[in-house]
Write an enzyme that holds these catalytic residues in place. Structure first.
Site, PDB file in Angstrom:
ATOM      1  N   PRO A 123       9.531  -2.305  -4.619  1.00  0.00           N
ATOM      2  CA  PRO A 123       9.080  -1.148  -4.681  1.00  0.00           C
ATOM      3  C   PRO A 123       8.969  -0.195  -3.633  1.00  0.00           C
ATOM      4  O   PRO A 123       8.466  -0.391  -2.528  1.00  0.00           O
ATOM      5  CB  PRO A 123       7.539  -1.332  -5.462  1.00  0.00           C
ATOM      6  CG  PRO A 123       7.606  -2.839  -5.897  1.00  0.00           C
ATOM      7  CD  PRO A 123       8.674  -3.629  -4.521  1.00  0.00           C
ATOM      8  N   GLU A 124       9.176   1.007  -3.828  1.00  0.00           N
ATOM      9  CA  GLU A 124       8.981   2.189  -2.831  1.00  0.00           C
ATOM     10  C   GLU A 124       7.968   3.039  -3.545  1.00  0.00           C
ATOM     11  O   GLU A 124       7.665   3.009  -4.365  1.00  0.00           O
ATOM     12  CB  GLU A 124      10.535   2.821  -2.659  1.00  0.00           C
ATOM     13  CG  GLU A 124      11.615   1.746  -2.323  1.00  0.00           C
ATOM     14  CD  GLU A 124      13.160   2.453  -2.073  1.00  0.00           C
ATOM     15  OE1 GLU A 124      13.156   3.407  -1.697  1.00  0.00           O
ATOM     16  OE2 GLU A 124      13.871   1.597  -2.537  1.00  0.00           O
ATOM     17  N   LYS A 133       3.925   2.444   1.034  1.00  0.00           N
ATOM     18  CA  LYS A 133       4.056   1.611  -0.190  1.00  0.00           C
ATOM     19  C   LYS A 133       2.825   0.790  -0.401  1.00  0.00           C
ATOM     20  O   LYS A 133       2.886  -0.068  -1.132  1.00  0.00           O
ATOM     21  CB  LYS A 133       5.355   0.861   0.262  1.00  0.00           C
ATOM     22  CG  LYS A 133       6.711   1.369   0.315  1.00  0.00           C
ATOM     23  CD  LYS A 133       7.699   0.579   0.768  1.00  0.00           C
ATOM     24  CE  LYS A 133       8.973   1.315   1.649  1.00  0.00           C
ATOM     25  NZ  LYS A 133       9.867   0.364   1.848  1.00  0.00           N
TER      26      LYS A 133
END
Ligand SMILES: [Zn+2]
Length: 271
Positions: A2-3, A59
């Site tokens: 995930p970014e 993040k």
């Protein structure tokens, strides 16, 4: 992994259910996810603290607690979701940690690959001090971006993914931003003109904002707080599009390896 857009979407989804809740218990089945202390010390220290605010830095999900800060990094396959009181517990054998709340609900951290990490610290600077500026903050200006790239001989794509240069950009949004800016990912940063840098600045922000508007990219493990998928994978221009026609010039999108990362771009209109 995930970014920024995925973590931001998750934060927004979880925020209403966790803000104001007091933590009345903590259980862990994978103590190595906790950094710097054992799970008993972690449980003891977090007990009785209230979640005052949930926000995002790079993040990381950042839970401001009564006296500490809880940071969660999802890494490859981490998921976070709230199970309301009285609801059947989800059938999820990858739950590694459970935070019990005072209203009978709980926050679950599920992580198939076990790379996710939990940090409980008095001051988050010990973890985030080396991270660069937030690209969507008002304080992040084209001049600041240009200064971060000045004199750097590295290829522009790995530089965009370097968290000390700019926060929250990973493989997907680096590819998408460079496609938008019509810049070849292999270009050395110090060969970009000021016009290129200005275009890339807007492209990075545009790519991230579009990702947030579509609630993130669910290409692998990322799920929203409600378990649903994001939609941004249906709007990619470059990432994962190898062999398909470029949406700008019609030529095929290529995939190469750059800095050990799969890199997708149009060799015709990205120069
Ligand atoms: Zn093209």
């Amino acid at each position: 992994m995930p970014e920024l857009p995925e973590v931001e979407t998750l934060v927004r989804g979880l925020r209403p259910d966790v803000t104001g809740r007091m933590i009345t218990g903590f259980e862990s089945t994978w103590p190595r996810q906790i950094v710097g202390m054992d799970s008993l010390a972690f449980a003891d220290r977090i007990y009785g603290q209230r979640v005052e605010r949930l926000w995002r830095r790079a993040k990381y999900l950042v839970f401001d607690l009564s006296s500490d800060v809880l940071l969660v990094h999802l890494k490859m396959s981490g998921r976070l979701y709230v199970t309301p009181q009285g609801q059947p517990r989800p059938d999820d054998r990858w739950v590694r940690a459970i935070f019990l709340f005072d209203d009978g609900s709980d926050l679950r951290f599920s992580d198939l690959r076990k790379f996710g990490r939990l940090y409980l610290v008095g001051n988050m600077e010990s973890i985030t001090a080396q991270i660069g500026p937030e690209p969507l903050d008002e304080s992040f200006t084209p001049a600041l971006f240009a200064a971060a790239l000045t004199g750097r001989a590295r290829s522009i794509k790995p530089l965009l993914m370097d968290q000390s240069v700019i926060a929250g950009v990973g493989n997907i949004y680096a590819d998408e931003a460079l496609w938008r800016a019509q810049i070849d990912p292999r270009r050395a940063a110090n060969t970009l003109s000021s016009t290129d840098v200005e275009r890339l600045y807007h492209a990075v922000r545009g790519a991230l904002n579009d990702g947030i508007d579509h609630e993130g990219s669910s290409i692998n493990w990322y799920r929203k707080a409600d378990g649903g998928t994001g939609e941004h994978q249906n709007h990619f221009n470059a990432y994962g599009q190898q062999g398909r026609p470029c949406g700008r010039c019609g030529g095929p999108i290529h995939k190469i390896w750059l800095g050990q990362r799969g890199t997708h771009f149009c060799p015709v209109c990205q120069v």
